[in-house]
Design a protein around this motif. Structure first.
Motif, mmCIF file in Angstrom:
data_model
loop_
_atom_site.group_PDB
_atom_site.id
_atom_site.type_symbol
_atom_site.label_atom_id
_atom_site.label_comp_id
_atom_site.label_asym_id
_atom_site.label_seq_id
_atom_site.Cartn_x
_atom_site.Cartn_y
_atom_site.Cartn_z
ATOM 1 N N LYS A 205 30.607 106.870 -38.292
ATOM 2 C CA LYS A 205 30.760 106.974 -36.986
ATOM 3 C C LYS A 205 31.212 105.705 -36.193
ATOM 4 O O LYS A 205 32.039 105.790 -35.595
ATOM 5 N N ILE B 166 34.953 105.475 -37.010
ATOM 6 C CA ILE B 166 35.684 106.471 -36.175
ATOM 7 C C ILE B 166 35.928 105.893 -35.024
ATOM 8 O O ILE B 166 36.835 105.889 -34.285
ATOM 9 N N PHE B 167 34.653 105.343 -34.214
ATOM 10 C CA PHE B 167 34.760 104.722 -32.827
ATOM 11 C C PHE B 167 35.802 103.680 -32.885
ATOM 12 O O PHE B 167 36.440 103.574 -31.923
ATOM 13 N N ALA C 120 39.136 104.789 -32.834
ATOM 14 C CA ALA C 120 39.450 105.259 -31.405
ATOM 15 C C ALA C 120 39.734 104.204 -30.376
ATOM 16 O O ALA C 120 40.551 104.390 -29.572
ATOM 17 N N LEU C 121 38.685 103.080 -30.557
ATOM 18 C CA LEU C 121 39.096 101.999 -29.783
ATOM 19 C C LEU C 121 40.329 101.302 -29.930
ATOM 20 O O LEU C 121 40.709 100.693 -28.896
ATOM 21 N N LEU D 135 43.027 102.538 -31.187
ATOM 22 C CA LEU D 135 44.128 103.414 -30.567
ATOM 23 C C LEU D 135 44.164 103.458 -29.129
ATOM 24 O O LEU D 135 45.276 103.339 -28.356
ATOM 25 N N PHE D 136 43.046 103.516 -28.340
ATOM 26 C CA PHE D 136 43.019 103.337 -26.994
ATOM 27 C C PHE D 136 43.708 101.847 -26.402
ATOM 28 O O PHE D 136 44.191 101.914 -25.520
ATOM 29 N N THR E 274 40.063 94.656 -25.426
ATOM 30 C CA THR E 274 40.315 95.482 -26.638
ATOM 31 C C THR E 274 40.061 94.737 -28.047
ATOM 32 O O THR E 274 39.254 95.243 -28.631
#
Length: 467
Positions: A12, A15-16, A19-20, A22-23, A238
């Motif tokens: 998890k 994955i987070f 995602a971060l 990519l953000f 980021t």
């Protein structure tokens, strides 16, 4: 897995983290896209303002040329020169009107070289100019348009006055202008003020456009700078968050691997200990003497502990009738130890104290109860485990440990199970030895009897003594 070993699965978090990332990536791209679009809009807007300034200067030039033609017209005596000057003035007025229309509503123009370079296009290409006027600028343009129409009408009136002044024109036209000289002077005087007003307004419009260009350029620079800073802040934030979560993920993976390794090692150790217990139980079913069985069991025990030991130990049996403990098996102990030479009375050493109390004794060699030692004996720790059954101590298991080392709870639990297995082994071996002794006594009595003894089975003699 024990509760203390439970950890959150890193999937998890991974994955987070992705995602971060990519953000952050898309945030940086979006920021760059906004900055690029803003730069393009700024370039286009700057080109429009430069075009507006160019048109304002062109208008000022046309107004000055129209003024020159207007006031030059009455000075010519030659009709041809008058007509040529009037047409030139009208042409300048038409161009001025067109320029005013462009300044007010916009349209396609051929940009000057500076604007073409700014837009990175050939100088001959048409440029669609988009005006941006304040209410004051629009009022100036509207007023200029009206004034130019007035000047255009006055040009026709001056031309008519000049024709009449030369004796030309119809009688009706001569009647319309009875005072030719005074009318001409009045028109020239009025238009002088009008031209002065138009030029002042043209200069004001030019100055306003130049000031607007400077202000908006500064605002756009600040906006671009702000968006770039925002992009850098997003990228830095980021990156820092990704670095933080990445370190957490790495620590999570390291912790998970460590726990898995510990669990695997514990499982291997437990398997080894369970195998040792099974082997000890199997020894009880082998046709071995008690001492030999205890010696094999002691070796298995010392090699099954997960903690570091000195590979030294012994097993004693209790002789309650004599109040002593008797050494049955040992490994790695020095020959100088008293217990290897003679039996130890209850209470005379740590092992005999454990036999009497029935409690486990863990202590170092500097414990006051440790009174059996020899010169040069290295410092060590003791672990004395009473082997009991039904509150009766059958013997004691002794293990020597390095100084300052204690057995972990897993080894203590294992040795507790070993104690029960050893108790069963000892009871079984002692019962078998007692049974063998009884059988030996029976045979001795059977053989030594002076009377004849016959053993029958199904009315058949199976054994008899010599008598």
């Amino acid at each position: 897995m024990p509760a203390a070993y439970k950890v959150q699965h890193p999937t998890k978090l991974l994955i987070f983290l992705l995602a971060l990332v990519l953000f952050g990536f898309f945030a940086i791209i979006a920021s760059q896209f906004v900055v690029q679009r803003l730069s393009q809009e700024t370039t286009r807007w700057t080109a429009d303002r430069h075009a507006q300034i160019h048109l304002a200067r062109h208008l000022e030039m046309l107004l000055r040329e129209t003024q020159a033609d207007f006031f030059l017209l009455p000075t010519f005596t030659n009709r041809h020169e008058q007509e040529s000057t009037r047409r030139s003035a009208l042409a300048h007025i038409a161009k001025s009107m067109k320029t005013l229309d462009l300044l007010e509503h916009g349209g396609s123009i051929t940009p000057p070289e500076g604007i073409a370079l700014l837009l990175d296009q050939p100088a001959g290409n048409l440029f669609t100019f988009v005006p941006k006027n304040s209410p004051q600028s629009l009022a100036i343009l509207t007023n200029a348009h009206k004034r130019l129409l007035k000047i255009q009408q006055d040009l026709s009136r001056i031309d008519l006055l000049l024709v009449i002044h030369k004796g030309g024109g119809s009688q009706d036209q001569q009647k319309m202008v009875p005072h030719k000289s005074s009318s001409l002077q009045a028109i020239l005087h009025d238009n002088k003020a009008i031209f002065s007003e138009l030029l002042d307004q043209a200069e004001a419009f030019l100055a306003s456009s130049q000031q607007l260009l400077k202000e908006v350029q500064q605002q756009n620079k600040e906006r671009i700078k702000r968006y770039k800073i925002m992009g850098l802040v997003v990228a830095a934030g980021t990156f820092m968050l990704v670095a933080f979560l990445g370190s957490r993920l790495i620590m999570q993976i390291i912790t998970t691997n460590k726990i898995l390794r510990i669990t695997r090692d514990n499982m291997a150790a437990n398997y080894k200990k369970q195998k040792a217990l099974n082997t000890i139980l199997a020894i009880s079913h082998e046709p071995l003497a008690l001492k030999e069985a205890l010696t094999k069991s002691l070796d298995i025990i010392l090699h099954s502990l997960s903690s570091a030991t000195l590979n030294e130990g012994a097993i004693f049996l209790c002789d309650h009738s004599r109040q002593k403990i008797i050494l049955q098996a040992h490994q790695g102990l020095s020959d100088q130890l008293h217990c290897l030479k003679a039996d130890s009375p209850f209470g005379s050493c740590l092992c005999s104290i454990a036999a009497v109390s029935g409690e486990i004794i863990e202590c170092g060699s500097d414990d006051p109860r440790h009174i059996r030692f020899y010169d040069g004996m290295p410092a060590h720790n003791h672990f004395c485990l009473p082997i009991t059954v039904e509150d009766k101590t059958l013997g004691v298991l002794l293990i020597h440990l390095p100084k300052g080392v204690s057995l972990p709870q897993s080894d203590k639990t294992f040795l507790g199970a070993v104690g029960h297995s050893m108790a069963a082994l000892i009871r079984q071996q002692m019962a078998e030895e007692k049974l063998a002794k009884c059988e030996s006594d029976r045979l001795s009595l059977f053989e030594s009897s002076n009377e004849a003894i016959l053993l029958l089975r199904n009315n058949e003699i199976i054994q008899c003594n010599p008598a």
